[in-house]
Design a protein around this motif. Structure first.
Motif, PDB file in Angstrom:
ATOM      1  N   GLN A 124       1.005  -0.720   0.137  1.00 56.75           N
ATOM      2  CA  GLN A 124       0.081  -0.549  -0.062  1.00 56.75           C
ATOM      3  C   GLN A 124       0.930   1.693  -0.030  1.00 56.75           C
ATOM      4  OE1 GLN A 124      -3.832   0.248   1.686  1.00 56.75           O
ATOM      5  NE2 GLN A 124      -3.526  -1.364   2.772  1.00 56.75           N
ATOM      6  N   ASN A 125       2.335   1.475   1.143  1.00 53.77           N
ATOM      7  CA  ASN A 125       2.959   2.361   0.667  1.00 53.77           C
ATOM      8  C   ASN A 125       3.568   2.008   0.910  1.00 53.77           C
ATOM      9  OD1 ASN A 125       1.785   2.170   3.967  1.00 53.77           O
ATOM     10  ND2 ASN A 125       3.277   3.834   4.036  1.00 53.77           N
ATOM     11  N   THR A 126       5.132   3.113   0.728  1.00 55.96           N
ATOM     12  CA  THR A 126       6.124   3.251   1.159  1.00 55.96           C
ATOM     13  C   THR A 126       6.922   4.539   2.102  1.00 55.96           C
ATOM     14  OG1 THR A 126       7.060   4.309  -1.326  1.00 55.96           O
ATOM     15  CG2 THR A 126       6.976   1.681  -0.454  1.00 55.96           C
ATOM     16  N   ASN A 127       7.396   4.630   3.317  1.00 54.22           N
ATOM     17  CA  ASN A 127       8.092   5.825   3.157  1.00 54.22           C
ATOM     18  C   ASN A 127       6.805   6.257   4.554  1.00 54.22           C
ATOM     19  OD1 ASN A 127      10.950   5.846   2.675  1.00 54.22           O
ATOM     20  ND2 ASN A 127      10.196   6.886   0.849  1.00 54.22           N
ATOM     21  N   GLY A 128       6.602   7.463   5.127  1.00 53.12           N
ATOM     22  CA  GLY A 128       5.338   8.098   5.471  1.00 53.12           C
ATOM     23  C   GLY A 128       5.496   7.669   7.125  1.00 53.12           C
ATOM     24  N   ILE A 154       6.115   0.812  19.815  1.00 55.92           N
ATOM     25  CA  ILE A 154       5.469   0.548  18.853  1.00 55.92           C
ATOM     26  C   ILE A 154       4.231  -0.264  18.591  1.00 55.92           C
ATOM     27  CG2 ILE A 154       8.383   0.146  18.667  1.00 55.92           C
ATOM     28  CD1 ILE A 154       7.384  -2.827  19.419  1.00 55.92           C
ATOM     29  N   PRO A 155       4.144   0.220  17.510  1.00 55.44           N
ATOM     30  CA  PRO A 155       2.515  -0.327  16.866  1.00 55.44           C
ATOM     31  C   PRO A 155       2.611  -2.087  17.236  1.00 55.44           C
ATOM     32  CG  PRO A 155       3.573   0.209  15.105  1.00 55.44           C
ATOM     33  CD  PRO A 155       4.862   0.593  15.855  1.00 55.44           C
ATOM     34  N   PHE A 156       3.720  -2.790  16.637  1.00 57.96           N
ATOM     35  CA  PHE A 156       3.453  -4.101  16.879  1.00 57.96           C
ATOM     36  C   PHE A 156       4.615  -4.678  16.408  1.00 57.96           C
ATOM     37  CE2 PHE A 156       1.432  -8.162  14.860  1.00 57.96           C
ATOM     38  CZ  PHE A 156       0.455  -8.472  15.586  1.00 57.96           C
ATOM     39  N   GLU A 157       5.220  -6.324  17.400  1.00 62.79           N
ATOM     40  CA  GLU A 157       6.507  -6.782  16.985  1.00 62.79           C
ATOM     41  C   GLU A 157       6.654  -7.032  15.031  1.00 62.79           C
ATOM     42  OE1 GLU A 157       8.148  -6.219  18.803  1.00 62.79           O
ATOM     43  OE2 GLU A 157       7.477  -6.798  20.719  1.00 62.79           O
ATOM     44  N   TYR A 158       5.739  -7.392  15.393  1.00 61.44           N
ATOM     45  CA  TYR A 158       5.810  -7.533  13.555  1.00 61.44           C
ATOM     46  C   TYR A 158       5.271  -6.738  12.382  1.00 61.44           C
ATOM     47  CZ  TYR A 158       6.110 -12.072  15.360  1.00 61.44           C
ATOM     48  OH  TYR A 158       6.962 -14.300  16.087  1.00 61.44           O
ATOM     49  N   GLY A 204       5.964   5.632  14.873  1.00 60.01           N
ATOM     50  CA  GLY A 204       4.225   5.805  13.954  1.00 60.01           C
ATOM     51  C   GLY A 204       3.991   5.873  12.861  1.00 60.01           C
ATOM     52  N   PRO A 205       2.673   5.987  12.319  1.00 60.23           N
ATOM     53  CA  PRO A 205       2.555   6.645  11.531  1.00 60.23           C
ATOM     54  C   PRO A 205       2.080   7.865  11.093  1.00 60.23           C
ATOM     55  CG  PRO A 205       1.232   5.048  12.037  1.00 60.23           C
ATOM     56  CD  PRO A 205       1.839   5.083  13.009  1.00 60.23           C
ATOM     57  N   GLU A 206       1.352   8.267  10.316  1.00 54.53           N
ATOM     58  CA  GLU A 206       0.002   9.147  10.319  1.00 54.53           C
ATOM     59  C   GLU A 206      -1.106   8.619  10.383  1.00 54.53           C
ATOM     60  OE1 GLU A 206       0.916  12.091  10.033  1.00 54.53           O
ATOM     61  OE2 GLU A 206       3.415  13.146   8.904  1.00 54.53           O
ATOM     62  N   PRO A 207      -2.531   9.472  10.462  1.00 52.94           N
ATOM     63  CA  PRO A 207      -1.877  11.266  10.354  1.00 52.94           C
ATOM     64  C   PRO A 207      -1.132  11.327  12.037  1.00 52.94           C
ATOM     65  CG  PRO A 207      -4.454  10.867  10.979  1.00 52.94           C
ATOM     66  CD  PRO A 207      -3.592   9.260  10.187  1.00 52.94           C
ATOM     67  N   PHE A 208      -0.928  10.997  12.906  1.00 53.62           N
ATOM     68  CA  PHE A 208      -0.527  10.642  14.179  1.00 53.62           C
ATOM     69  C   PHE A 208       0.510  11.572  14.869  1.00 53.62           C
ATOM     70  CE2 PHE A 208      -3.076   6.671  14.097  1.00 53.62           C
ATOM     71  CZ  PHE A 208      -4.403   7.185  14.706  1.00 53.62           C
ATOM     72  N   LEU A 209       1.602  11.674  13.296  1.00 53.88           N
ATOM     73  CA  LEU A 209       2.281  12.129  13.214  1.00 53.88           C
ATOM     74  C   LEU A 209       2.549  13.863  13.260  1.00 53.88           C
ATOM     75  CD1 LEU A 209       4.967  10.191  10.764  1.00 53.88           C
ATOM     76  CD2 LEU A 209       4.468  10.421  12.943  1.00 53.88           C
ATOM     77  N   GLN A 210       1.108  13.871  12.510  1.00 54.54           N
ATOM     78  CA  GLN A 210       0.475  15.251  12.000  1.00 54.54           C
ATOM     79  C   GLN A 210       0.152  16.191  13.510  1.00 54.54           C
ATOM     80  OE1 GLN A 210       1.290  17.449   9.747  1.00 54.54           O
ATOM     81  NE2 GLN A 210       1.814  15.950   8.932  1.00 54.54           N
ATOM     82  N   ARG A 211      -0.459  14.734  14.599  1.00 52.46           N
ATOM     83  CA  ARG A 211      -2.084  15.371  15.156  1.00 52.46           C
ATOM     84  C   ARG A 211      -0.125  15.715  16.821  1.00 52.46           C
ATOM     85  NH1 ARG A 211      -6.110  14.483  18.269  1.00 52.46           N
ATOM     86  NH2 ARG A 211      -6.985  13.616  16.177  1.00 52.46           N
ATOM     87  N   ALA A 212       0.694  15.074  16.591  1.00 52.00           N
ATOM     88  CA  ALA A 212       1.348  15.434  17.648  1.00 52.00           C
ATOM     89  C   ALA A 212       2.290  16.615  17.142  1.00 52.00           C
ATOM     90  CB  ALA A 212       2.634  14.212  18.005  1.00 52.00           C
ATOM     91  N   LEU A 213       2.358  16.729  16.045  1.00 53.91           N
ATOM     92  CA  LEU A 213       2.573  18.368  15.987  1.00 53.91           C
ATOM     93  C   LEU A 213       1.681  19.183  16.069  1.00 53.91           C
ATOM     94  CD1 LEU A 213       4.824  17.792  12.446  1.00 53.91           C
ATOM     95  CD2 LEU A 213       5.194  18.779  14.304  1.00 53.91           C
ATOM     96  N   GLY A 230      12.481   4.604   0.858  1.00 48.25           N
ATOM     97  CA  GLY A 230      11.957   3.766  -0.283  1.00 48.25           C
ATOM     98  C   GLY A 230      10.787   2.270   0.503  1.00 48.25           C
ATOM     99  N   HIS A 231      11.640   2.247   1.894  1.00 56.68           N
ATOM    100  CA  HIS A 231      10.864   1.307   2.638  1.00 56.68           C
ATOM    101  C   HIS A 231       9.500   1.112   2.605  1.00 56.68           C
ATOM    102  CE1 HIS A 231       8.771   2.848   6.290  1.00 56.68           C
ATOM    103  NE2 HIS A 231       9.794   3.669   6.464  1.00 56.68           N
ATOM    104  N   PRO A 232       9.295  -0.192   2.261  1.00 55.77           N
ATOM    105  CA  PRO A 232       7.139  -0.730   2.356  1.00 55.77           C
ATOM    106  C   PRO A 232       7.293  -0.781   3.865  1.00 55.77           C
ATOM    107  CG  PRO A 232       8.750  -2.751   2.420  1.00 55.77           C
ATOM    108  CD  PRO A 232       9.927  -1.651   2.221  1.00 55.77           C
ATOM    109  N   CYS A 233       5.659  -0.139   4.196  1.00 60.60           N
ATOM    110  CA  CYS A 233       4.921   0.305   5.171  1.00 60.60           C
ATOM    111  C   CYS A 233       4.103  -1.224   5.647  1.00 60.60           C
ATOM    112  CB  CYS A 233       4.759   1.104   5.504  1.00 60.60           C
ATOM    113  SG  CYS A 233       4.140   1.300   7.667  1.00 60.60           S
ATOM    114  N   CYS A 234       2.409  -0.266   5.396  1.00 63.62           N
ATOM    115  CA  CYS A 234       1.290  -1.733   5.306  1.00 63.62           C
ATOM    116  C   CYS A 234       1.786  -2.215   3.341  1.00 63.62           C
ATOM    117  CB  CYS A 234       0.472  -0.658   5.449  1.00 63.62           C
ATOM    118  SG  CYS A 234       0.677   0.049   7.208  1.00 63.62           S
ATOM    119  N   SER A 235       0.805  -3.122   3.358  1.00 58.35           N
ATOM    120  CA  SER A 235       0.600  -4.383   2.700  1.00 58.35           C
ATOM    121  C   SER A 235      -1.451  -4.325   2.723  1.00 58.35           C
ATOM    122  CB  SER A 235       1.322  -5.624   3.075  1.00 58.35           C
ATOM    123  OG  SER A 235       0.794  -6.108   3.682  1.00 58.35           O
ATOM    124  N   VAL A 236      -1.519  -4.876   2.024  1.00 56.83           N
ATOM    125  CA  VAL A 236      -3.127  -5.817   2.179  1.00 56.83           C
ATOM    126  C   VAL A 236      -2.915  -7.074   1.511  1.00 56.83           C
ATOM    127  CG1 VAL A 236      -5.003  -6.524   0.718  1.00 56.83           C
ATOM    128  CG2 VAL A 236      -4.309  -4.792   1.161  1.00 56.83           C
TER     129      VAL A 236
END
Length: 384
Positions: A124-128, A154-158, A204-213, A230-236
């Motif tokens: 689904q996404n890279t970076n962010g 951290i959100p999850f071990e895996y 962690g991910p957005e939009p929680f980075l923006q919320r912290a700011l 260019g690292h992957p983050c989430c998938s389906v």
């Protein structure tokens, strides 16, 4: 430092096993957007998701009726944390789910009780993502060594977050087990925990980075893009037996996801995409928190307002090199059990097993946290 010394303590391993095995986690009750009964094969497909910006291609595909246009009926079911979604998938309640990219590797390899043959069907996404610290630490913290003694969420071990953060700490001279604490938190709880000083920071991910700011509770210290661009983050992810039974549905889902990713990845669509994603049934966040995440706008640690078009990207092809690195880290940090071992063959087999048919299967070295990783020899320690 050898890989053996990087394994988590027995207490941490037990905690991880309890979490991924489906133990109850406070506040992580599933929020259903639809009836809980599993649809019959060939009919409606339920896809589980966790409400973070990384799921934008999935949400856009649903919100813009792209699944229907491709001839597949989809309902989304929202989960407030990864543990409940993981359990729903492992028990067969879901056949298709939004996952952190290391999760399909763990499920397919059978490293926990949540074993199920699984394909990482779509990246689904890279970076962010970013390591965000409490504002009280700004600007005093200037190096990795300054993180010593902190509690970081951290959100999850895996998750690529946990794996990449551990590697980042080690590259900076810290032991991720003995020099600080990594604490499992739902993404939605991270800013609240930061605000009450229960943690020093989180990755962690957005939009929680923006919320912290926006709230002033936190500042972005280090982008994960700076750790590994260019690292992957989430998938389906899809159960392999689902694809076997329903190849047309599976192909329709990934085609719709590709269109959803193209939509949210286009900066010309931010004004339309932000309110779509903000809906209660999706992210349930204010559009003004989502729009800057899509635009790549943020305040850096050194007080610069930055707009980076590559800050968060959607729809890049699944990379065999990236999957191999994540499989290697699962083994490296003792999360692979007896099935995903710290051996080149075991790691390469685990990576190949989850790759979809259209994946980029080329294997080329990549620089991560200043060190070269060779996917052909994943256990080789870079001497640089």
């Amino acid at each position: 430092m050898s890989h053996v010394n990087l394994h988590m303590s027995r207490r941490q391993l037990l905690r991880a096993a309890l979490l991924v095995g489906g133990a109850t986690v406070a506040g992580s009750t599933a929020v259903s957007c639809a009836p809980a009964s599993r649809p019959a094969a060939g009919d409606q497909v339920t896809i589980g998701f966790v409400p973070i910006a990384c799921s934008a291609p999935l949400l856009a595909a649903q919100g813009r009726d792209l699944f229907a246009r491709h001839g597949v009926k989809v309902q989304l079911r929202k989960y407030s944390g990864w543990a409940d979604l993981w359990t729903a998938y492992a028990t067969g309640e879901l056949d298709v789910a939004h996952m952190l990219s290391p999760m399909p590797i763990a499920a397919d390899s059978g490293v926990t009780d949540a074993a199920r043959p699984t394909e990482l069907a779509f990246t689904q996404n890279t970076n962010g993502q970013a390591l965000t610290l409490a504002s009280a630490h700004h600007p005093h913290v200037q190096s990795v060594n300054d993180l010593r003694g902190m509690v970081l969420g951290i959100p999850f071990e895996y998750s690529v977050h946990a794996l990449l953060l551990r590697d980042y700490l080690i590259a900076g001279g810290l032991d991720p087990v003995s020099d600080l604490e990594l604490r499992l938190l739902r993404p939605a709880d991270m800013v609240a925990q930061l605000s009450v000083e229960a943690i020093d920071g989180f990755i962690g991910p957005e939009p929680f980075l923006q919320r912290a700011l926006k709230t002033g509770s936190g500042r972005i210290f280090e982008l994960t893009r700076n750790m590994w661009d260019g690292h992957p983050c989430c998938s389906v992810a899809m159960a392999k037996d689902f694809r076997t039974r329903n190849p047309e549905q599976a192909n329709a889902i990934t085609a719709a996801l590709a269109e959803g990713a193209a939509f949210v990845d286009n900066p010309e669509h931010i004004s339309e995409a932000a309110p779509l994603l903000a809906q209660e049934k999706f992210l349930n966040q204010k559009p003004e928190l989502i729009a800057p995440a899509l635009a790549g706008t943020y305040l850096s640690w050194d007080d610069r307002e930055i707009t980076d078009p590559d800050y968060l990207s959607f729809g890049d092809k699944t990379s065999a090199t990236a999957i191999t690195w994540m499989a290697a880290q699962i083994a490296r940090f003792g999360l692979g059990g007896e099935t995903l071992r710290w051996e080149d063959a075991s790691i390469r087999d685990a990576a190949r097993s989850v790759l979809p048919a259209d994946a980029d299967t080329s294997l080329a070295p990549v620089t991560i946290n200043g060190r070269s990783f060779d996917p052909n020899r994943p256990t080789l320690e870079d001497a640089s």
